[in-house]
Scaffold this motif. Structure first.
Motif, short mmCIF file in Angstrom:
data_model
loop_
_atom_site.label_atom_id
_atom_site.label_comp_id
_atom_site.label_asym_id
_atom_site.label_seq_id
_atom_site.Cartn_x
_atom_site.Cartn_y
_atom_site.Cartn_z
N ALA A 33 0.83 -1.21 0.00
CA ALA A 33 0.00 0.00 0.00
C ALA A 33 0.87 1.25 0.00
N ALA A 34 0.43 2.26 -0.74
CA ALA A 34 1.19 3.50 -0.88
C ALA A 34 1.00 4.36 0.37
N THR A 319 4.99 10.07 -7.86
CA THR A 319 4.50 8.99 -6.99
C THR A 319 5.67 8.28 -6.29
N PHE A 320 5.37 7.43 -5.32
CA PHE A 320 6.45 6.60 -4.77
C PHE A 320 6.18 5.12 -4.99
N VAL A 321 5.75 4.83 -6.24
CA VAL A 321 5.59 3.43 -6.66
C VAL A 321 6.25 3.23 -8.03
N ALA A 346 5.87 -8.73 0.23
CA ALA A 346 4.51 -8.51 -0.28
C ALA A 346 4.53 -7.32 -1.25
N ILE A 347 4.04 -7.56 -2.47
CA ILE A 347 3.87 -6.50 -3.47
C ILE A 347 2.48 -6.65 -4.08
N ARG A 364 3.20 -3.78 -8.81
CA ARG A 364 3.47 -2.46 -8.23
C ARG A 364 4.29 -2.61 -6.96
N ILE A 365 5.36 -1.83 -6.90
CA ILE A 365 6.28 -1.88 -5.76
C ILE A 365 6.36 -0.49 -5.15
N CYS A 366 6.04 -0.40 -3.87
CA CYS A 366 6.07 0.89 -3.17
C CYS A 366 7.45 1.09 -2.53
#
Length: 385
Positions: A33-34, A319-321, A346-347, A364-366
């Motif tokens: 989660a972002a 963004t930070f993803v 977890a991604i 998606r990777i935060c």
């Protein structure tokens, strides 16, 4: 300020839900989660304490505290080329609620809304919850560019809304003034509303310029809503605070009336509004350091991923993803399950559920964590195959 030593892991394991530390088994790193892993700015903590010192937590104005509305308007005008007055701002319980309220206001059951594909699942969810029908407009997954020919072809007499995500989640694209102007021309020609979700508009790299949608033309001002929130740039997701902005005061007044923000049925915690206002008024130095840390993490993650055999990424402008492509032929779900089981990371899968049909084959990777956690997480991902 943003190293491993600055993260209170015990607090995160108690409090960080939504697919993060509090929901996972011991030993698993969440890059999901972002939501930042760092505690919020000390100025925000102090602002909340100061506000409650006199012991009064009374009703606020239905549409929002004056200081909150002013700080949001000033922030947009100074940083995003906005032309908002405080009267153009409504306090809402998160950007997500703002999106839903706009869809409900604009759409009648059976009306159509055009959203981007891929994009965050809340766009689809908001439209469908309001009784609308979603039409998907593809964007280039490498560049984030919108297929304008397809966009125009999707418009029918039932089309009432075009929704954009700027900067784009999960692609990290910032839409230029020219692109936004083109959207405003299309929307004006077909008399449709535009909703611009700008929750990521503070997390922008390389000092690129950002234009809030309504600033790009007179057409853009006339029939649009802007959504903003504080969870990304200031790490206060749990306070549920966001805003809806609209340049036309008559439209916003009608929106407030129809969304039940003219009584105690709806409304936002005054404490949350104080936190938002203090964030914009006093916590900018903290935010600028956070942004510099994120840009470092972005570059690091981009380089590690692109040196791997399993993923390839494009560099996000905002963004930070990251949203890298899977290179080994696995589906998004297969890849994330493998990484969770074998790498203990977890991604988020690029599945239709989370981002739409166009997201398959990606994850998606935060990266809003410490460099140490990020490096360890990425090492686990890339070495688990």
């Amino acid at each position: 300020m943003f190293s491993n030593n600055d993260i209170n892991f015990e607090a995160l394991k108690r409090k960080a839900y939504n697919g993060r530390w509090a929901t996972l088994e011991e030993g698993i790193i969440p890059l999901t989660a972002a939501d930042p892993d760092f505690r919020t700015a000390p100025e925000i903590e102090q602002g909340i304490i100061e506000y409650i010192k006199d012991g009064y937590l009374s009703y606020g104005p239905f549409s929002g505290l004056p200081e909150f509305k002013k700080s949001v308007a000033d922030h947009f005008n100074k940083e995003k080329h906005g032309t908002f007055s405080p009267e153009n701002v409504l306090a809402v319980n998160s950007a997500a609620q703002g999106m839903y309220l706009i869809a409900t206001y604009v759409l009648n059951p059976g009306d159509e809304a055009i959203i981007l594909d891929p994009v965050d699942f809340l766009f689809k969810r908001s439209v469908e919850t309001a009784g609308g029908k979603v039409r998907l407009c593809p964007v280039d997954i490498e560049t984030g560019d919108i297929d304008f020919e397809k966009l125009v072809s999707l418009i029918t007499p039932k089309t009432k809304l075009i929704s954009i995500c700027n900067p784009h989640n999960p692609l990290g694209k910032i839409y230029s003034k020219e692109t936004l102007k083109k959207i405003s021309e299309i929307a004006s020609a077909h008399d449709t509303w535009v909703m611009s979700d700008e929750i990521w508009s503070d997390i922008i790299y390389d000092q690129k310029e950002f234009y809030t949608y309504s600033s790009v033309s007179e057409e853009a001002k006339k029939k649009s809503f802007t959504v903003y929130g504080f969870s990304k740039s200031f790490g206060i997701a749990g306070l549920r605070i966001g805003s809806v902005l609209c340049n036309d005061p008559d439209i916003l007044e009608d929106f407030i009336e129809k969304s039940n923000f003219n009584s105690t049925i709806e409304g936002v915690s005054t404490l949350s509004q104080i936190a938002g206002s203090v964030a914009l008024e006093k916590a900018k130095p903290w935010y600028k350091e956070f942004l510099a840390h994120l840009q470092h993490n972005r570059d690091l993650a981009f380089n590690i991923i692109n040196c791997s055999e399993v993923l390839s990424a494009t560099l996000p402008e905002a963004t930070f993803v990251l949203f890298p492509k899977i290179k080994n032929g696995m589906s998004s779900e297969e890849f994330t399950k493998h990484v969770l089981q074998q790498g203990k990371v977890a991604i988020v899968p690029g599945s239709e559920r989370w981002f739409g049909k166009g997201a398959e084959g990606h994850v998606r990777i935060c990266f809003s964590t410490s460099q140490e956690i990020l490096e360890e997480g990425l090492h686990r991902i890339t070495s688990s195959f």
